[in-house]
Each structure stands twice: as C-alpha cells, then as structure tokens.
Design a protein around this motif. Structure first.
Motif, PDB file in Angstrom:
ATOM      1  N   GLY B 343      65.976 -38.160 102.190  1.00 38.77           N
ATOM      2  CA  GLY B 343      67.135 -39.059 102.210  1.00 38.77           C
ATOM      3  C   GLY B 343      66.730 -40.424 102.691  1.00 38.77           C
ATOM      4  O   GLY B 343      67.150 -41.429 102.154  1.00 38.77           O
ATOM      5  N   MET B 344      65.862 -40.465 103.708  1.00 38.24           N
ATOM      6  CA  MET B 344      65.364 -41.762 104.153  1.00 38.24           C
ATOM      7  C   MET B 344      63.866 -41.874 103.854  1.00 38.24           C
ATOM      8  O   MET B 344      63.427 -42.782 103.177  1.00 38.24           O
ATOM      9  CB  MET B 344      65.617 -41.946 105.637  1.00 38.24           C
ATOM     10  N   GLY B 345      63.110 -40.912 104.340  1.00 38.52           N
ATOM     11  CA  GLY B 345      61.671 -40.966 104.125  1.00 38.52           C
ATOM     12  C   GLY B 345      61.307 -40.703 102.674  1.00 38.52           C
ATOM     13  O   GLY B 345      60.404 -41.313 102.132  1.00 38.52           O
ATOM     14  N   LEU B 346      62.012 -39.777 102.081  1.00 38.02           N
ATOM     15  CA  LEU B 346      61.758 -39.422 100.691  1.00 38.02           C
ATOM     16  C   LEU B 346      63.088 -39.458  99.935  1.00 38.02           C
ATOM     17  O   LEU B 346      64.135 -39.216 100.514  1.00 38.02           O
ATOM     18  CB  LEU B 346      61.152 -38.011 100.601  1.00 38.02           C
ATOM     19  N   VAL B 347      63.012 -39.758  98.649  1.00 35.93           N
ATOM     20  CA  VAL B 347      64.225 -39.802  97.833  1.00 35.93           C
ATOM     21  C   VAL B 347      64.346 -38.470  97.089  1.00 35.93           C
ATOM     22  O   VAL B 347      63.509 -38.174  96.246  1.00 35.93           O
ATOM     23  CB  VAL B 347      64.165 -40.958  96.821  1.00 35.93           C
ATOM     24  N   PRO B 348      65.350 -37.667  97.412  1.00 40.98           N
ATOM     25  CA  PRO B 348      65.400 -36.287  96.926  1.00 40.98           C
ATOM     26  C   PRO B 348      65.287 -36.151  95.406  1.00 40.98           C
ATOM     27  O   PRO B 348      64.587 -35.272  94.932  1.00 40.98           O
ATOM     28  CB  PRO B 348      66.776 -35.790  97.385  1.00 40.98           C
ATOM     29  N   ASP B 349      65.939 -37.035  94.666  1.00 39.71           N
ATOM     30  CA  ASP B 349      65.996 -36.843  93.216  1.00 39.71           C
ATOM     31  C   ASP B 349      64.812 -37.454  92.467  1.00 39.71           C
ATOM     32  O   ASP B 349      64.672 -37.247  91.275  1.00 39.71           O
ATOM     33  CB  ASP B 349      67.292 -37.434  92.657  1.00 39.71           C
ATOM     34  N   LEU B 350      64.003 -38.224  93.155  1.00 45.00           N
ATOM     35  CA  LEU B 350      62.859 -38.810  92.468  1.00 45.00           C
ATOM     36  C   LEU B 350      61.670 -37.851  92.519  1.00 45.00           C
ATOM     37  O   LEU B 350      61.587 -36.978  93.378  1.00 45.00           O
ATOM     38  CB  LEU B 350      62.478 -40.156  93.095  1.00 45.00           C
ATOM     39  N   THR B 351      60.742 -38.051  91.596  1.00 44.94           N
ATOM     40  CA  THR B 351      59.605 -37.137  91.511  1.00 44.94           C
ATOM     41  C   THR B 351      58.601 -37.434  92.619  1.00 44.94           C
ATOM     42  O   THR B 351      58.715 -38.424  93.336  1.00 44.94           O
ATOM     43  CB  THR B 351      58.871 -37.304  90.166  1.00 44.94           C
ATOM     44  N   ILE B 352      57.635 -36.547  92.709  1.00 48.24           N
ATOM     45  CA  ILE B 352      56.578 -36.722  93.705  1.00 48.24           C
ATOM     46  C   ILE B 352      55.845 -38.032  93.465  1.00 48.24           C
ATOM     47  O   ILE B 352      55.585 -38.800  94.392  1.00 48.24           O
ATOM     48  CB  ILE B 352      55.623 -35.517  93.635  1.00 48.24           C
ATOM     49  N   ILE B 353      55.547 -38.317  92.206  1.00 44.67           N
ATOM     50  CA  ILE B 353      54.851 -39.570  91.883  1.00 44.67           C
ATOM     51  C   ILE B 353      55.669 -40.758  92.361  1.00 44.67           C
ATOM     52  O   ILE B 353      55.158 -41.663  93.027  1.00 44.67           O
ATOM     53  CB  ILE B 353      54.626 -39.678  90.362  1.00 44.67           C
ATOM     54  N   GLU B 354      56.959 -40.741  92.021  1.00 45.89           N
ATOM     55  CA  GLU B 354      57.797 -41.886  92.379  1.00 45.89           C
ATOM     56  C   GLU B 354      57.939 -42.024  93.892  1.00 45.89           C
ATOM     57  O   GLU B 354      57.999 -43.136  94.419  1.00 45.89           O
ATOM     58  CB  GLU B 354      59.175 -41.741  91.723  1.00 45.89           C
TER      59      GLU B 354
END
Lengths: 310, 511, 359
Positions: B343-354
């Motif tokens: 949610g903050m550190g990582l964007v849940p719906d985006l891929t690992i690459i993104e």
C-alpha cells in the motif's frame, strides 16, 4: 408587491424549490450513512418522477403516483445494492450506470406523457392557524402536504440516527462495518435495506417535481438536482438538519433567479440558471477548505465489505 | 476436569492457494485459560475466526455443551456465548465508549438510554477491575484502554468464552501484567479464555492448557504443567531455534543523520513529535523501541520529507534537508521501509517488475526523458528477485499475491539496491515467520557492514537488542531514554515505554 | 446458499474477454423484458436497430461518424479514470471545446484552412482542458470531490453555449433560430467523398496510438499508474501528486474538448445547442467497458456508435431513441456486475450454511 411580501414569497418559494432536493439528499444521506455511495440519485429521481407521473395520470390519483415513485425508486436502488453489496462492484461506476440507465428509461417511458397535465397534483394546503404566525407562518405553513411531510422526516431521521439503537447501528455500518458485523448485525441485509430506503426517498424527490412542483413531465426534468443533492450531503456533513438548511439555500437560489427574471432584471436567464451549479461548486470548495480536506465522512464510505478480506 | 464446553473437530479452512486449517481439533473446558500457540501463519487466527462465526469452515464440526452448532455469522457465535477480540479492534472510533458497549447488548431497547448504560459499565468495571470512562470517545483512548472496552463489551453481551488474538502485541509490559490479572479474575467467575500468542513466556506465565499449531495442523495439546519451553519450541517450529547472528562490530563513521529538536503534527493535527533530537553514524544501527502510536510513523515520515516539520531541523551529512520534497530527499540516499508494506512500500496491483521500478524509474539507465527502457527494467528486476531469493511464479504477477516474507524481501531488495546512506526500517519483521525474520535481519546486518546508517523502529525488544548498537525509547513523541545495546535493562525499557521513569522537563540527551 | 464466492489470486484472462460479451447479451435480454412489458416487440426493435446501423452503407458510415466523438470522449475519460479521477465532465468539456473552436471562424472568417483548422484543434483542446483543469486543481489542492464539480461544470458549459447562440453569437440571418453563422469552408474538416466521415477519425486514431504508448511505455504513464493504484506509494516514491492530477485532468479534458471541435467543424459546421446527444456520458461507459485500454475503447466506440444510430433508426417504429441510452446504461450494469467473475470464482460448497454472501 411590498418588500416584505416579496421576501416572504421568495422564502416560501425557496422551500418549495428545495423540497425535491431535500428528499433526495435525505435519501442519499441514509445510504451514505450505511457506507454506500450512491451516485445514481439523478437517475432514481427521474425514474421516480416519471413513474409517479404516469401512475398519477393513469389512476387520476397522485397518492398512487407517489407510491409508485417510491416503489420504482426502491426497485432501481435495489440494482445498486445487488451490484455494490453482493457483487462488490465499484460504487462510483455503479452509481453512474444507474444515472445513465435511469435517464434513458425515464425518457423511454415518459415519451408519450410529455405535455399532459396531472389530474390532481399536490396543491397548497395552508395549515390553519399556523399560517397566522408572522413571517414564519406564510413561509413555512402555506405549502402542500409533501413539504410538511419532509419537515417530519428531517426530525424523524435526526432522532433515529442519534437517539435510537438501530440508528446507532446504522452509523456503525458506515464507520466500521467489521465492528457491526462482529457484534452480530447483518451488514449485508442492513446495507440493502438502507440503499432501498434511500432510493425510495430519492423517488419521492423526483415525484415531488412531477406531481407538485412542475406539475408535469419533461425529459430530464431533474436538471442536475440529483447531483446537487449528492453535493449537499457533503455540505451537510451527513446531518439531516444541515441537509434541510442546505436544500432551502439551493431552493432560495433557484427562486431568486426566477424572481429576478420576473422583476425584469436584464441578466441573461442562462446565467441565472447557472447559479445553482456554480453555487454547488463554491459551497463544496468552501466546505473542503474549512475542513482542511479532512471530512467527518463515514469512515467506510465507498468501500465494499468483504468479511474474509485478508 | 469437567465436561468440555466447546469442541472443534476436524476443522478445515481453505483460502485461495493456502490451507489455513487442516483437520484441526480443539477442546475448551469452562473456566480455563487455553493458550493457542503457533508461529505467524500457522492458522491460529483463522481457527478462531471460524469459532467466532466470521469464517465458515470447509469441513468440520463445532460442538458446544454437547450440541452441534453451525455458525453463519458472529451473531450465531454470540448467541452461544462466544466473543472474540481481534488484533484490529472492532470498535467504532467516532463513538463513545458507552455507545460501543451498548452495541453489544443482546436485547437493547429501541431508544438509547445512555444513562442506564453508563451505570452498568461502571458496575461491570468494578466487578472485573476494568475501569474506563464511558463518556470518552474511542479515538481518544490508548490502546490498552481500547482493549478494556472490547473486553467489557464482550462480557456485557454475556459471553462465556473470550477469545483474544495476540492481545499483548500492542501492550506495554505493565499493561500486559494488568491484562493477565484481569483475565484470571474473569476465569474465577467461570469464564473461559482462549489466548492466541506466539510468545512462549506468556504461555508459561498464564495458560492452564496449551494447543500448538504448526502450518495449519495441531502438533500438540496438553496441560501446561506437563511442558517445558523447549518442548513448546519443538512443537511450534518443528526444529530447534538457530542462534541469531550477532551484529558485527563495525567501525562507526561520521555522523550521517542529525535530527535537531523537531516538532511534527500527527494525522489528528496535534503534536506527534515534541522537540525530538537524535543522531546516527555511518555503520550504526539505532533501535527505537516504543508502543505504536508514540511518534514512530511521524518520525520516519518527517525524515523522508513526507510530513511537514513545524520546528527544528534535519541534517544529512551536514546538509539541511528540512522540509525538502520527498524526491529530493530520496536523491540524497535516504531509503525507507515503511510499516505499511503493501500500500505504501509496494503497490498491490502492480507487477513485481513495476514495483521494483518505483524508486529508480527516473534514472537514465531505466528511462529517457519520455519513455521507459523496458529491457533494462526487466533485467534489473530478474536480477534482484534472484539475488534476494523472492519466491514468485513470474515477474509479471501483481505483488499482492506474494506472502509476507517475500513482500518484505522484495521491498528490502529494492531499497538496498538504491545503495542508501541512511535506511529507515519500521517493524521490519512484523508478521513474518522465523525463517523470513532471520533473512531480513541478516540483510540489515549486511547493510550495516556496508556502512549504511540504519534507524530501526520496532516493537519487538528481542529484535532491537539483537540488532542495534544503541536503543532509544519513543514515548509521546519524545525520545524517553537511550542506552548502548549491551547495557539494556529490559525492565527499565518497559517502564519507559509505558511513560513512567521519565525525567520531567529534562530534554532527552541526543548524542 | 450452496454456492460461494472464492477469490481468485489473479484476474481470469478468459473472463476479462468474456465479461463484456456476456454483459451485452444479458442487457439486451434485460431491456427486452422492459420493452415487452411496455407492449413492444423487442426482437423487432433489435433487428431494426442492427439493420439500421450496420445493414447499409449509409448506416455504417453514420456509425463511424458517431464513433468519432464517442471514441474521443472515451479516450479522454480513460486518462482521468486511470488515476482514479472520476472525470464525468466530458460532456461539458466537449461543449466548451466546441465553443472555443467556434470562436476562431466567427472572429476571423477569412483565415486559410491550413491556419484555421490547426488553430481550431488547439483552441478546442484548450477549452476542454480548461474546463477539466478547474475540477483538477480543486481536487489536487483541497480534495474537492471532482465527480460533483465536473458534473456541475457540464451544466454550466452547456448553458454558456446556449447563452452565446441565443445571444451574442446568433446568426443575424438565421431567422431567429439559435444557431451561429455557418462556418466558412476553411473551417470545415475534410471528409471522405459523400459520407459524413471526417478527418477527425484520423485525429482520434492518432490519440489512440499516443495513449497506448503513454500508458504502456512512458515514464509519465508509469507515474499515472502508480498514483492511480496507490497514492500513498506514489508520494513515498517522491512523485508529485498534485501536479500529476492537474496534468491528467488537462489531458483528459483536452481530448474531450477535441471531440467538441470535430463535431462543430466536421459535422454541424456551426455551433448550436443540443450539439451532443450525451457523447460525454456514453464515453464513460465506453471507457469502462474498454477497461481503460485505448485499443478496446476503439472497438467499444464503434459498438456504441452503432447503438446510437440504431436508436435513431427505431424512431421510425415509434420507439423513443431513449431506448438506446437505456440499453447503454444497462450494459454498464451487467459489466460491472459480471466483473466479479474476473476476481472471484463461484464454487459449489454443497453444505448448508456454507459461506458466503448470506443474502
């Protein structure tokens, strides 16, 4: 016309013009308190207006029309409930779909009823001795019965929300559905209930336009009042009393524009017609600046509830 | 012992891709404190959510007082006298204590009669030693007080079984002690308690009986008196605990971060940090202990430029970075692993690459003025996933399907790849199993060996002691004390976390 | 219920394709019931709609004519929606774009086409952009709900056009009709042969290509994606959210404004009220149905163009054209309702009291 009677008649007209918005705003308020955003108000009002009108023309009785409008408003809101509560669809898009569908359906159903008068529209019924109260009397108590009913509805909703147990649960539903659920209240059923009740009120708002205010049917006759109602709920900070004040404010602007036109002010009617929309934007900006972007909106507004969300 | 109060038999609960509970049996007797022990992800919370009616099991039976029950919702569980306190409290924050408790009443009147309820709350409080002010709004309460409200509410709705999901995770040591004595008082009145935990000392201190779960299965269920801590670890982990790697003594370099008397507002618009000062050197780990909500998030966000600093200054390598915008501070080599990974550190719906692109998408290697360089981006992602051992079916999967450990490895991989001069990590091992925790700790120690300054914010005292060079305590937006890690007295730390032992008016000494 | 929803880890690819098709069929069925109740023959109406829109060269070319503004609005809306900015003001942006573009030929009727048309395109886009920028900046600066502000600006924009064509811009030779003067030839977009298909189609397709690259391969597109998915993460990564909200709204409005320009310059040849039969609203459905993907939006806009033309055609049967917007609205219902199939799968649990939606 003397100045004081002019003011009184503008104030009275403000209430009449504000009443459809008030009904719709109260409906939306109820729905949003349950944590569901319904942007279909405009569409529901149109459906309410047209179905109320048709039934009133067919049966010759406006009360039947009103009942039909409530039924149709509730039924159409039920679609929103199925989509957002059970199918967890995006509430914004679902509401937009409702408005588009309602606009289309009302245009389709009402096509052959344009220009027909209502046999027995809701007419002004002064409330006896109450009208003798100076200023307030003629402003508040020289209206049709639906206006009086809306006064009662505001009081009732306010009591319900803040003084009763089901009202407490309703507020909890919008703030923290997981809390309501863990206490054994049926989040899904209650959200259905309040969405449908909200839809019924929006239907009444529409019917007020076609059976009392106009009283006639025109395609798109709500002219954005449904959206103004949605904005009003924000302005009202989800409180029925403030919704009442806000509705009459908008009604007042409507009425003022009309009176200016009649009194021969040389402003283009198109600019006067813009006033309510412009005012809506200004009011929203004002509220947001004053709240520093932090609203006292129900905490879970717009979020689907999924118990097993991990 | 008496006849069982509750029996769960052969409970199976599946989530997409996981079996959270696999043929689990559990028996609860009246008046006992039953500890449910297991690592994170072993299925404890799921099992209890099944018992609470929140989840419906895919198979299995629940028998209460000899009769089988099917729970369709928590309402059914409440009717059988079962009440649960979740890790995330199910309280309505804008409501008062009285309103929250009255929501639990079984047959309340239509009209709210707050006066009557307030009297009852005070009466109940006296009976169990649970004191709260019924007129206070929940958002005004401390975590410990909120927990008391939850317990009161469950008692008020007439429950005979109280389920508590890791109740001590958010409490200070004195609050924990108080909770334990309250729980004992409740069992004396005939109430049963299920106590979910992964902390052995709590089991040994409190429980009458213990059931241990591992990977969704029961690995043992017995009286506490027949057990010793080593057996419990065996049951819980399936192997002996490997010794943690000790921090390597690195040579401390020059001062990297200097925070001087900063004041910051929290989300409620009140002071979240009060004249807080600290400094941090190259290759040093400064651990900050404290109960959540005492300024941890505000401090991390202030340093990263995500929160406006009202007063005071922050210097990085001698340069003033006070109230620079976040991207300028990022460019200075400040890296941040937030508590809110997804949610903050990582964007849940985006891929690992993104997601791996988030911090370096502006670098010439990965993008021109307008377009992205897809090939370089993908190669970089593949290399990082490989190097940091992130387990994923594909680089094109949205990150929300990854497990907690893999998420944290991914996040750290991205942050370490920026070669930070200062790294802020908040609750790095929260919710991770022992293996993943060890990996994360090793990554932090490696980073330290590479002369990065690390600000480690955590609630886990063991973690802090194991990793830090110095430990400070955050309380009420101030630094309430600071010790070299090898001189730490856990009791004193606990007291400081609870806000006592604070020298009044004295400024915390920054080094 | 013996059935329960089970969450999928990743959206089902098959369902992503199948859902729009299923939704279209279901909504035809659903509206068919309405038509039946009101005493019409749905089959007859549907056949008339399809043959009207696709059964003749004229119908086909009209479908393409309608698809142009629909495509532009859908594309414009998709830019904002990708950032979770609910711009539902495409209708107003279209009107203001048309208004701005009209100003040029009315004021400088003698300009040559190669100056006139590019400038009109720029003006149209600037008008739409301005109309979207106001809600954008209000949202970025004070979190003012953009749904309501964009919508209110629709009414204001349309009323403004009415004011001009009823007042200062009315054609003195127009027999008092609310119309501006006919544009000079230099202000008319080139068109194909005898059809009304104009070069706006190429402009729209160019924007499709532009957006495709923007969304998939560009740095700014990546920022939009991150901000749209998680504003918190975007801030954490140092992205400037305020600026990006404004930029996205500007681009969104500019594309919708272009739709207004192509309508006045390519189809009508003058400014008049009722310039759009709700293209801006239908664009919302198209954008959502196309899952905000520019290529899918192209396909959807032809489909909806056909629906619109079909709607006009059935008027000869005495059926109101509103039947088309009714079908459009209900398609959207079914699409968002069926979207759950991409995120969840239905599984049979068999046992009574098995979870899930108890209602």
């Amino acid at each position: 016309m003397s100045d004081s009677t002019l003011v009184i008649s503008i104030l009275a007209a403000a209430i009449t013009a504000g009443t459809p918005i008030l009904y719709a705003a109260l409906g939306e308020l109820l729905t949003e308190r349950a944590g569901i955003l319904n942007l279909g108000v405009e569409g529901i009002m149109l459906i309410g207006a047209v179905s109320g009108f048709i039934i009133a023309v067919v049966t010759g009785n406006s009360w039947f029309g009103l009942a039909a409008a409530m039924f149709a408003g509730g039924a159409i809101a039920l679609i929103h409930a199925v989509l957002t509560v059970t199918l967890r669809a995006n509430q914004v898009v679902s509401g937009l779909a409702l408005t588009l569908f309602g606009t289309g359906l009302s245009g389709y159903l009402g096509k052959s009823y344009i220009g027909i008068p209502v046999p027995s529209p809701f007419t002004i019924q002064p409330l006896g001795f109450l009208t003798d109260i100076p200023v307030l009397g003629p402003v508040l108590f020289r209206h049709d019965i639906l206006v009086y009913a809306s006064y009662g509805l505001v009081v009732f909703l306010w009591l319900f929300l803040y003084r009763t147990r089901p009202g407490l649960f309703l507020r909890a539903l919008g703030e923290n559905p997981a809390a309501a659920d863990s206490l054994g209240s049926n989040v899904f059923a209650l959200r259905y209930l309040y969405i449908v009740l909200g839809g019924m009120l929006c239907g009444v708002g529409g019917a007020y336009l076609s059976l009392a205010y106009a009283p006639s049917w025109l395609e798109n006759m709500t002219a954005g009042r449904g959206w103004i109602a949605v904005a009003l709920v924000i302005f009202a900070l989800w409180n029925p009393w403030r919704a009442l004040v806000g509705s009459y404010l908008f009604g007042g602007i409507d009425a003022l524009g009309f009176h200016l036109q009649v009194s021969g002010v040389t402003v283009s009617p198109f600019f006067l017609n813009m006033l309510p929309y412009l005012f809506t934007i200004l009011v929203l900006v004002f509220v947001m600046i004053r709240q520093h972007g932090r609203l006292t909106a129900p905490g879970a507004l717009g979020l689907p509830y999924d118990r097993e969300e991990r | 012992m008496a006849t069982p109060f509750i029996q769960m038999q052969g409970i199976v609960k599946r989530f997409p891709g996981v079996i959270a509970n696999d043929q689990v049996d559990l028996t609860i007797y009246p008046g006992e404190i039953h500890a449910l022990l297991g690592e994170n992800g072993s299925g404890k919370s799921t099992l209890m959510s099944v018992l609470d009616g929140l989840y419906q099991p895919n198979a299995g039976r629940i028998i209460i007082d000899g009769e089988e029950h099917k729970f369709g919702s928590p309402r059914d569980a409440i009717a059988c006298g079962i009440g649960m306190i979740h890790q995330h409290f199910k309280l309505v924050e804008p409501f008062t204590v009285a309103e929250n408790i009255t929501m639990g009443a079984k047959n309340g009147d239509f009209w709210l009669s707050t006066e009557k309820i307030k009297q009852e709350i005070i009466g109940f409080g006296a009976k169990y030693g649970l004191h709260v002010n019924p007129n206070a709004y929940v958002w005004q309460l401390s975590v410990g007080e909120k927990q008391r409200v939850e317990i009161l509410r469950i008692l008020y709705q007439g429950s005979r079984l109280l389920i508590m999901d890791e109740p001590t995770a958010v409490l200070t040591p004195p609050e924990t002690a108080e909770l334990f004595s309250n729980l004992r008082r409740m069992t004396e009145q005939g109430c049963a308690v299920i106590f979910i935990t992964h902390k052995l000392n709590e089991v040994m201190e409190l429980a009458d009986r213990v059931t241990v779960l591992r990977a969704g299965r029961v690995t043992g269920s017995m009286e506490r008196s027949q057990l010793n801590p080593n057996q419990l670890v065996q049951l819980m982990v399936g192997r002996d605990l490997a010794g943690r790697s000790k921090p390597i003594q690195t040579e401390l370099g020059p001062v990297v971060l200097n925070v001087d008397q900063i004041e910051v507002l929290n989300d409620m618009g009140r002071l979240g940090l009060r004249a807080l000062s600290l400094s941090l050197r190259e290759g040093e780990i400064l651990g900050l202990a404290g109960v959540t909500g005492n300024g941890q998030r505000e401090l991390a966000e202030a340093i990263c430029g995500l929160r406006h600093i009202e007063k005071g200054s922050i210097h990085l390598h001698g340069e003033d970075i006070t109230n620079l915008n976040p991207s300028a501070i990022l460019d200075q080599g400040v890296s941040y692993v937030p508590e809110d990974r997804l949610g903050m550190g990582l964007v849940p719906d985006l891929t690992i690459i993104e997601n791996l692109l988030l911090k370096n998408y502006q670098q010439p290697k990965y993008s021109g003025r307008w377009l992205l360089h897809a090939k370089a981006i993908e190669e970089n992602a593949a290399a990082l996933v490989e190097k940091y051992n992130v387990k994923t079916p594909s680089l094109h999967q949205p990150v929300k399907i990854l497990s907690g450990g893999n998420l944290q490895r991914l996040l750290l991989a991205r942050e370490i790849a920026t070669i930070p001069r200062l790294m802020i990590v908040v609750y790095p091992a929260r919710g991770l199993d022992i293996g993943a925790t060890n990996d994360i700790h090793q990554l932090l120690l490696d980073l330290k060996a590479n002369h990065t300054a690390i600000l480690l914010i955590s609630e886990d005292l063991d973690e802090l002691v194991a990793l830090s060079d110095r430990i400070g305590v955050l309380f009420d937006g101030r630094l309430a004390g600071e010790f070299p890690a090898n001189e730490v007295d856990l009791d004193e730390l606990g007291l400081l976390m609870a806000g006592s032992g604070q020298t009044n008016g004295g400024e915390p000494n920054a080094i | 219920m013996p059935f329960s929803w089970e969450k999928r880890l990743t959206p089902s690819k098959f369902m992503l394709l199948a859902v729009p098709c299923i939704a279209l069929l279901l909504s035809l069925l659903f509206c068919g019931v309405f038509l039946l109740i009101t005493g019409r023959d749905p089959v007859e109406i549907y056949v008339a709609m399809i043959s009207g829109a696709l059964g003749s060269t004229y119908g086909l070319s009209e479908t393409i004519v309608k698809a142009i503004p629909l495509m532009l609005c859908g594309l414009g809306i998709s830019v904002a929606f990708r950032m979770q900015l609910w711009n539902i003001g495409a209708e107003g942006q279209l009107y203001v774009g048309a208004l701005a573009a009209t100003w040029l030929p009315l004021t400088f009727p003698a300009l040559p086409a190669w100056v006139m048309l590019p400038l009109m395109v720029c003006l149209g886009m600037a008008g739409g952009a301005l109309w979207a920028f106001v809600p954008g900046i209000l949202r970025a600066r004070w979190q003012v709900n953009e749904i309501i502000t964009t919508l209110m600006l629709n009414y204001i924009g349309i009323l403004w056009v009415s004011y001009l064509v009823y007042g200062p811009w009315r054609d003195p030779k127009g027999l008092n009709f609310p119309l501006t003067a006919q544009f000079p030839d230099a202000a008319i977009l080139p068109f194909w042969g005898t059809s009304r298909i104009h070069i706006g189609l190429l402009l729209a397709l160019a924007i499709v290509a532009f957006l495709y690259v923007l969304f998939n391969n560009s740095r700014w597109g990546y920022e939009l994606k991150v901000i749209g998915s998680s504003p918190k993460a975007a801030r954490y990564a140092g992205m400037n959210i305020t600026r990006n909200i404004c930029l996205a709204m500007l681009l969104s409005g500019a594309i919708c404004g272009l739709a207004g320009m192509t309508e006045v310059s390519g189809i009508i040849g003058r400014l008049q009220p009722g310039l759009s039969p709700g293209y801006g609203y239908t664009g919302i459905i198209i954008a959502w149905l196309g899952q905000l993907n520019p290529l899918a939006i192209v396909i959807m806009s032809f489909l909806f163009g056909a629906l619109q033309v079909g709607g006009y055609m059935v008027q000869t049967l005495g059926v109101p054209a509103a039947v088309a917007s009714m079908i459009q609205g209900s398609i959207l219902f079914f699409v968002i309702g069926a979207e759950i199939l991409t995120r969840y799968r239905i599984s049979y649990t068999g046992c009574k009291g098995g979870r899930s939606d108890r209602e």
